[in-house]
Design a protein around this motif. Structure first.
Motif, PDB file in Angstrom:
ATOM      1  N   VAL A  75       0.815  -1.204   0.000  1.00 47.97           N
ATOM      2  CA  VAL A  75       0.000   0.000   0.000  1.00 47.97           C
ATOM      3  C   VAL A  75       0.854   1.261   0.000  1.00 47.97           C
ATOM      4  CG1 VAL A  75      -0.239  -0.105   2.524  1.00 47.97           C
ATOM      5  CG2 VAL A  75      -1.886   1.204   1.167  1.00 47.97           C
ATOM      6  N   GLU A  76       1.985   1.253   0.721  1.00 46.89           N
ATOM      7  CA  GLU A  76       2.794   2.468   0.836  1.00 46.89           C
ATOM      8  C   GLU A  76       3.516   2.818  -0.448  1.00 46.89           C
ATOM      9  OE1 GLU A  76       5.316  -0.964   2.479  1.00 46.89           O
ATOM     10  OE2 GLU A  76       3.221  -0.286   2.599  1.00 46.89           O
ATOM     11  N   GLU A  77       3.540   1.922  -1.439  1.00 46.87           N
ATOM     12  CA  GLU A  77       4.224   2.197  -2.701  1.00 46.87           C
ATOM     13  C   GLU A  77       3.264   2.586  -3.833  1.00 46.87           C
ATOM     14  OE1 GLU A  77       6.853  -0.937  -3.864  1.00 46.87           O
ATOM     15  OE2 GLU A  77       7.875  -1.006  -1.928  1.00 46.87           O
ATOM     16  N   ARG A  78       1.976   2.440  -3.627  1.00 43.48           N
ATOM     17  CA  ARG A  78       1.045   2.652  -4.743  1.00 43.48           C
ATOM     18  C   ARG A  78       0.890   4.119  -5.107  1.00 43.48           C
ATOM     19  NH1 ARG A  78      -3.271  -2.398  -4.500  1.00 43.48           N
ATOM     20  NH2 ARG A  78      -1.734  -3.898  -3.705  1.00 43.48           N
ATOM     21  N   ALA A  79       0.993   5.009  -4.120  1.00 42.38           N
ATOM     22  CA  ALA A  79       0.931   6.440  -4.444  1.00 42.38           C
ATOM     23  C   ALA A  79       2.109   6.832  -5.328  1.00 42.38           C
ATOM     24  CB  ALA A  79       0.923   7.270  -3.170  1.00 42.38           C
ATOM     25  N   ALA A  80       3.276   6.254  -5.060  1.00 43.99           N
ATOM     26  CA  ALA A  80       4.469   6.578  -5.841  1.00 43.99           C
ATOM     27  C   ALA A  80       4.384   6.053  -7.270  1.00 43.99           C
ATOM     28  CB  ALA A  80       5.709   6.014  -5.152  1.00 43.99           C
ATOM     29  N   LEU A  81       3.440   5.154  -7.540  1.00 49.61           N
ATOM     30  CA  LEU A  81       3.240   4.655  -8.900  1.00 49.61           C
ATOM     31  C   LEU A  81       2.398   5.606  -9.742  1.00 49.61           C
ATOM     32  CD1 LEU A  81       2.546   0.856  -8.211  1.00 49.61           C
ATOM     33  CD2 LEU A  81       4.653   1.876  -9.089  1.00 49.61           C
ATOM     34  N   GLY A  82       1.817   6.638  -9.100  1.00 50.31           N
ATOM     35  CA  GLY A  82       1.017   7.607  -9.841  1.00 50.31           C
ATOM     36  C   GLY A  82      -0.469   7.539  -9.563  1.00 50.31           C
ATOM     37  N   ILE A  83      -0.849   6.986  -8.395  1.00 45.58           N
ATOM     38  CA  ILE A  83      -2.263   6.870  -8.036  1.00 45.58           C
ATOM     39  C   ILE A  83      -2.531   7.753  -6.827  1.00 45.58           C
ATOM     40  CG2 ILE A  83      -4.134   5.311  -7.374  1.00 45.58           C
ATOM     41  CD1 ILE A  83      -2.529   3.024  -8.597  1.00 45.58           C
ATOM     42  N   GLY A  84      -3.369   8.772  -7.004  1.00 48.23           N
ATOM     43  CA  GLY A  84      -3.764   9.639  -5.909  1.00 48.23           C
ATOM     44  C   GLY A  84      -5.103   9.205  -5.346  1.00 48.23           C
ATOM     45  N   TYR A  85      -5.280   9.389  -4.038  1.00 48.14           N
ATOM     46  CA  TYR A  85      -6.483   8.893  -3.365  1.00 48.14           C
ATOM     47  C   TYR A  85      -6.999   9.937  -2.384  1.00 48.14           C
ATOM     48  CZ  TYR A  85      -9.262   5.913  -0.181  1.00 48.14           C
ATOM     49  OH  TYR A  85     -10.247   5.382   0.606  1.00 48.14           O
ATOM     50  N   VAL A  86      -8.284  10.273  -2.520  1.00 48.00           N
ATOM     51  CA  VAL A  86      -8.956  11.171  -1.586  1.00 48.00           C
ATOM     52  C   VAL A  86      -9.987  10.344  -0.832  1.00 48.00           C
ATOM     53  CG1 VAL A  86     -10.293  13.288  -1.302  1.00 48.00           C
ATOM     54  CG2 VAL A  86      -8.633  13.103  -3.168  1.00 48.00           C
ATOM     55  N   PRO A  87      -9.721  10.009   0.440  1.00 53.42           N
ATOM     56  CA  PRO A  87     -10.618   9.087   1.153  1.00 53.42           C
ATOM     57  C   PRO A  87     -11.930   9.737   1.544  1.00 53.42           C
ATOM     58  CG  PRO A  87      -8.907   9.880   2.625  1.00 53.42           C
ATOM     59  CD  PRO A  87      -8.574  10.422   1.255  1.00 53.42           C
ATOM     60  N   GLN A  88     -12.898   8.893   1.800  1.00 54.03           N
ATOM     61  CA  GLN A  88     -14.178   9.355   2.315  1.00 54.03           C
ATOM     62  C   GLN A  88     -13.953   9.978   3.699  1.00 54.03           C
ATOM     63  OE1 GLN A  88     -16.972   6.169   2.614  1.00 54.03           O
ATOM     64  NE2 GLN A  88     -18.749   7.488   2.810  1.00 54.03           N
ATOM     65  N   GLY A  89     -14.572  11.125   3.940  1.00 53.97           N
ATOM     66  CA  GLY A  89     -14.420  11.771   5.239  1.00 53.97           C
ATOM     67  C   GLY A  89     -13.189  12.637   5.373  1.00 53.97           C
ATOM     68  N   ARG A  90     -12.463  12.857   4.286  1.00 54.03           N
ATOM     69  CA  ARG A  90     -11.352  13.814   4.182  1.00 54.03           C
ATOM     70  C   ARG A  90     -10.095  13.349   4.913  1.00 54.03           C
ATOM     71  NH1 ARG A  90     -16.077  16.760   4.661  1.00 54.03           N
ATOM     72  NH2 ARG A  90     -15.885  17.136   6.885  1.00 54.03           N
ATOM     73  N   GLN A  91     -10.171  13.101   6.243  1.00 55.53           N
ATOM     74  CA  GLN A  91      -9.056  12.550   7.006  1.00 55.53           C
ATOM     75  C   GLN A  91      -7.786  13.399   6.913  1.00 55.53           C
ATOM     76  OE1 GLN A  91      -8.484   8.308   6.364  1.00 55.53           O
ATOM     77  NE2 GLN A  91     -10.670   7.977   6.039  1.00 55.53           N
ATOM     78  N   VAL A  92      -7.955  14.720   7.010  1.00 53.06           N
ATOM     79  CA  VAL A  92      -6.784  15.590   7.065  1.00 53.06           C
ATOM     80  C   VAL A  92      -6.204  15.554   8.477  1.00 53.06           C
ATOM     81  CG1 VAL A  92      -7.686  17.091   5.261  1.00 53.06           C
ATOM     82  CG2 VAL A  92      -8.126  17.653   7.664  1.00 53.06           C
TER      83      VAL A  92
END
Length: 236
Positions: A75-92
């Protein structure tokens, strides 16, 4: 871009996703639609690696590069592959500043840089004005903008948004819709937008995937989402 074939997922003995197949065309917006509890967020969590896929394949390919088996990447490498994710509920991170929220996200990107891409503040100028304020001081819509911006600092090729309009009044929903359309048309992102209903005015090349009971019951161009499908699978 992203292709799922015959994806199944279980919570213990309960079969949640049943042979889901979905392909996201590059540069287009696809809506993942369905009532609450039909498996939409579960599917997104499988794509992002938060949940295991019991069977099936998930393939990822950037333009001009070889196709990858996404399931081989943690999971920690998938963003670096070019996939951005905005979760439900924002979670800032409410106790961190806007700027700190964005810089934390930068560490997960493909380019290990401390530079916030100019497009982020171009799209959300209020975040620039509030960049030294705590994220928890932002309004609900401001926090949603920050959640989207946090994904955008990774300069993704695909952006997944899980119910980005949930709980907002119509004027805010319309603004989010304009932001999403701008991401597609001006910045060329491929979008997967998860919603219970279709909240925005569709464009001619938009697509949909409709879930019911963990199954993909219909998909295609949005113009094919007729009243019979809406009444059968989306009407409350």
């Amino acid at each position: 871009m992203l292709r799922l074939q015959a994806v199944n997922q279980f919570y213990g003995p309960k079969h949640i996703l049943r042979d889901i197949s979905l392909e996201l065309p590059r540069g287009q917006c696809t809506y993942l639609l369905g009532r609450n509890g039909v498996g939409k967020t579960t599917l997104v969590n499988c794509i992002m690696g938060h949940l295991p896929v019991s069977s099936g394949t998930v393939s990822w390919q950037l333009y001009g590069e070889p196709e990858l088996d996404l399931l081989l990447y943690p999971v920690e490498e998938r963003a670096a592959l070019g996939i951005g994710y905005v979760p439900q509920g924002r979670q800032v991170f409410s106790q961190l500043s806007v700027d700190e929220n964005l810089r934390v996200a930068l560490m997960a990107g493909r380019n290990k840089t401390n530079r916030i891409p100019p497009m982020v503040y171009e799209l959300f100028p209020v975040l620039y004005d509030m960049r030294h304020h705590r994220a928890g001081d932002l309004t609900g819509s401001g926090q949603q903008q920050l959640a989207i911006a946090r994904a955008l600092v990774l300069e993704p090729e695909l952006l997944i948004l899980d119910e980005p309009t949930g709980g907002f009044q119509p004027t805010v929903v319309a603004e989010i819709g304009r932001n999403i359309r701008q991401l597609q048309q001006e910045f060329g992102l491929t979008l997967l937008v998860v919603e219970q209903q279709l909240p925005f005015t569709p464009q001619g090349d938009d697509r949909f995937c409709l879930l019911e009971g963990g199954c993909n019951v219909a998909q295609g161009r949005l113009e094919q989402l007729d009243e019979s499908l809406i009444q059968a699978y989306l009407a409350v």
